[in-house]
Design an enzyme around this catalytic site. Structure first.
Site, PDB file in Angstrom:
ATOM      1  N   GLU A  53       0.807  -1.226   0.000  1.00 23.97           N
ATOM      2  CA  GLU A  53       0.000   0.000   0.000  1.00 23.97           C
ATOM      3  C   GLU A  53       0.843   1.280   0.000  1.00 23.97           C
ATOM      4  O   GLU A  53       0.465   2.263  -0.617  1.00 23.97           O
ATOM      5  CB  GLU A  53      -0.958   0.000   1.192  1.00 23.97           C
ATOM      6  CG  GLU A  53      -2.036  -1.067   1.074  1.00 23.97           C
ATOM      7  CD  GLU A  53      -2.990  -1.071   2.245  1.00 23.97           C
ATOM      8  OE1 GLU A  53      -3.813  -0.152   2.360  1.00 23.97           O
ATOM      9  OE2 GLU A  53      -2.900  -1.990   3.087  1.00 23.97           O
ATOM     10  N   HIS A  72       6.689 -26.630   5.278  1.00 19.16           N
ATOM     11  CA  HIS A  72       6.002 -27.799   4.747  1.00 19.16           C
ATOM     12  C   HIS A  72       5.555 -27.596   3.302  1.00 19.16           C
ATOM     13  O   HIS A  72       4.816 -28.407   2.768  1.00 19.16           O
ATOM     14  CB  HIS A  72       4.809 -28.143   5.652  1.00 19.16           C
ATOM     15  CG  HIS A  72       5.248 -28.457   7.050  1.00 19.16           C
ATOM     16  ND1 HIS A  72       5.613 -29.715   7.457  1.00 19.16           N
ATOM     17  CD2 HIS A  72       5.460 -27.650   8.120  1.00 19.16           C
ATOM     18  CE1 HIS A  72       5.990 -29.683   8.723  1.00 19.16           C
ATOM     19  NE2 HIS A  72       5.914 -28.436   9.150  1.00 19.16           N
ATOM     20  N   LYS A 114     -14.019  -0.098  -3.947  1.00 20.76           N
ATOM     21  CA  LYS A 114     -15.093   0.158  -2.974  1.00 20.76           C
ATOM     22  C   LYS A 114     -16.230   0.931  -3.637  1.00 20.76           C
ATOM     23  O   LYS A 114     -17.404   0.675  -3.375  1.00 20.76           O
ATOM     24  CB  LYS A 114     -14.545   0.927  -1.761  1.00 20.76           C
ATOM     25  CG  LYS A 114     -13.700   0.068  -0.825  1.00 20.76           C
ATOM     26  CD  LYS A 114     -13.232   0.846   0.399  1.00 20.76           C
ATOM     27  CE  LYS A 114     -12.441  -0.043   1.345  1.00 20.76           C
ATOM     28  NZ  LYS A 114     -11.930   0.643   2.533  1.00 20.76           N
TER      29      LYS A 114
HETATM   30  C1  F6R Z   1      -6.065   1.897   3.709  1.00 21.33           C
HETATM   31  C2  F6R Z   1      -6.026   0.576   4.307  1.00 21.33           C
HETATM   32  C3  F6R Z   1      -7.076  -0.409   3.928  1.00 21.33           C
HETATM   33  C4  F6R Z   1      -8.323  -0.259   4.816  1.00 21.33           C
HETATM   34  C5  F6R Z   1      -9.389  -1.311   4.439  1.00 21.33           C
HETATM   35  C6  F6R Z   1     -10.592  -1.259   5.360  1.00 21.33           C
HETATM   36  O1  F6R Z   1      -5.099   2.722   4.323  1.00 21.33           O
HETATM   37  O2  F6R Z   1      -5.144   0.297   5.087  1.00 21.33           O
HETATM   38  O3  F6R Z   1      -6.508  -1.696   4.082  1.00 21.33           O
HETATM   39  O4  F6R Z   1      -7.992  -0.393   6.163  1.00 21.33           O
HETATM   40  O5  F6R Z   1      -9.811  -1.089   3.126  1.00 21.33           O
HETATM   41  O6  F6R Z   1     -11.092   0.032   5.527  1.00 21.33           O
HETATM   42  P1  F6R Z   1     -11.439   0.545   6.989  1.00 21.33           P
HETATM   43  O7  F6R Z   1     -10.172   0.440   7.764  1.00 21.33           O
HETATM   44  O8  F6R Z   1     -11.886   1.966   6.815  1.00 21.33           O
HETATM   45  O9  F6R Z   1     -12.516  -0.359   7.485  1.00 21.33           O
END
Ligand code: F6R
Length: 366
Positions: free
Chosen positions: A247, A263, A357
């Site tokens: 990321e 393994h 998303k």
């Molecule tokens: C972005 C990140 C992502 C979010 C994940 C869930 O910085 O680390 O892995 O954490 O998409 O989103 P939240 O944390 O808002 O539930």
């Protein structure tokens, strides 16, 4: 992919060069991490959670994804030996069938809008489980409040993965406030002191020749890291390193843990030398690993290190599981940040996650 050592140092030692790439100031979140940990504990201590809220609870769940889910993993490895009840971390849409009125779910989502976590939250509600929400806001906070549930509110405005202190430490405090585990305050004091020392060593102001984080970032430049840790705390730290390389540095990275990798994956570094030379091996070590684990890791290292371009070994610092885990994580966070700078990519935005998303938000039904 060749870059001279002096060029790495020039780039990573230049505040203006870094500022130009790090447009959303991930560096200040990194440097604020020790203070964030201290503040996170204060928030959880003051949060309104009724005494006796967990009466009758016989199993525990933490639901969360990505940067929020890893808070649950850390919580599990740090508290595992102290908690008498079964504890499971759920990273997905569905809770196990046995979740019911005697379950406690802590739903963790930094944004409060992650659909998998919201689904678990709603499923737990419908099965009359006890629920606590840990979030900066969003739908999770709104629905938690509407259902008169405890909502532990943490500050917003960060990338979720940069809010790890807020997403992890409150879980320890909440469990200990509920009388389900004992969390020794001395562990936190040790961890925060250690993080402050680490910050002085890894910070941008510490120059390349003295800075282990900058040096490791330079060694990893142009390679895909493969991170191995022993089961438990180093294994979870390995997952965090992998996700931060993905990321922050925007590179492929892979992780696995001992003993399971012995393994299967152990044998997979034999062929495709042209490809494997594009990988670097990182071993996360714990000085308290057992003699058997130590032998496994040493033998594995000898068997496979020739397949890699680089082999880097890093030891956890500190005494308590909390301090050791956070020390490994903090170093990895800094390395992934410096590697982003060397790659010329802004460490903060995760456009592909946001895009996905958004697409999912437009889809009707399950
Ligand atoms: C972005 C990140 C992502 C979010 C994940 C869930 O910085 O680390 O892995 O954490 O998409 O989103 P939240 O944390 O808002 O539930």
């Amino acid at each position: 992919m060749l870059m001279a050592q002096s060029s790495f140092a020039d780039k990573l030692d230049s505040p203006s060069f870094i500022r130009e790439i790090d447009s959303q100031n991930m560096l200040s979140a990194l440097e604020g991490f020790p203070e964030q940990c201290r503040e996170a504990v204060e928030i959880a201590r003051k949060a309104a959670i009724p005494a006796g809220f967990a009466r009758g609870v016989s199993n525990l769940f933490v639901a969360g994804m990505g940067g929020s889910g890893i808070g649950g993993d850390l919580f599990r490895v740090v508290i595992e030996d102290e908690v008498a009840l079964p504890l499971q971390v759920v990273k997905g849409y569905r809770l196990p069938g046995y979740v019911g009125p005697d379950s406690l779910l802590i739903a963790v989502s930094y944004s409060g809008n992650t659909e998998e976590t919201l689904n678990c939250f709603r499923e737990a509600l419908s099965r009359q489980a006890k629920i606590i929400c840990l979030t900066s806001g969003g739908k999770l906070a709104a629905e938690g409040e509407r259902n008169n549930l405890p909502v532990v509110k943490i500050p917003g405005g960060l990338q979720p993965r940069a809010a790890l202190g807020y997403l992890f430490l409150p879980l320890l405090v909440i469990l200990s406030r509920l009388g389900l585990a004992s969390f020794d305050d001395r562990q936190l004091a040790e961890a925060v002191a250690l993080l402050n020392q680490a910050k002085a060593r890894f910070s941008q102001r510490s120059s390349f020749p003295e800075n282990q984080a900058k040096q490791i970032a330079a060694r990893l430049y142009g390679k895909a890291p493969v991170i191995y840790g022993s089961e438990g705390l180093a294994g979870v730290a390995a997952l965090r390193w992998k996700c931060q390389f993905n990321e922050n540095s925007k590179i492929p990275a892979f992780c696995h843990s001992f003993p399971e990798l012995n393994h299967n994956e152990l044998v997979g570094w034999e062929k495709l030398a042209n490809l494997t030379k594009s990988f670097s091996l990182i071993l996360l070590r714990d000085k308290d690993e057992s003699a058997r684990m130590r032998t496994r890791i040493e033998v594995t290292k000898e068997l496979i290190k020739g397949a890699f371009d680089e082999a880097v070994e890093v030891w956890a610092e500190g005494r308590s599981p909390l301090a050791k885990t956070l020390s490994l994580i903090y170093l990895g966070d800094y390395i992934s940040f410096y590697l982003a700078i060397l790659n010329g990519v802004d460490p903060s935005p995760v456009e592909k996650i946001a895009f996905l998303k958004e697409k999912l938000a437009g889809v009707e039904g399950d």
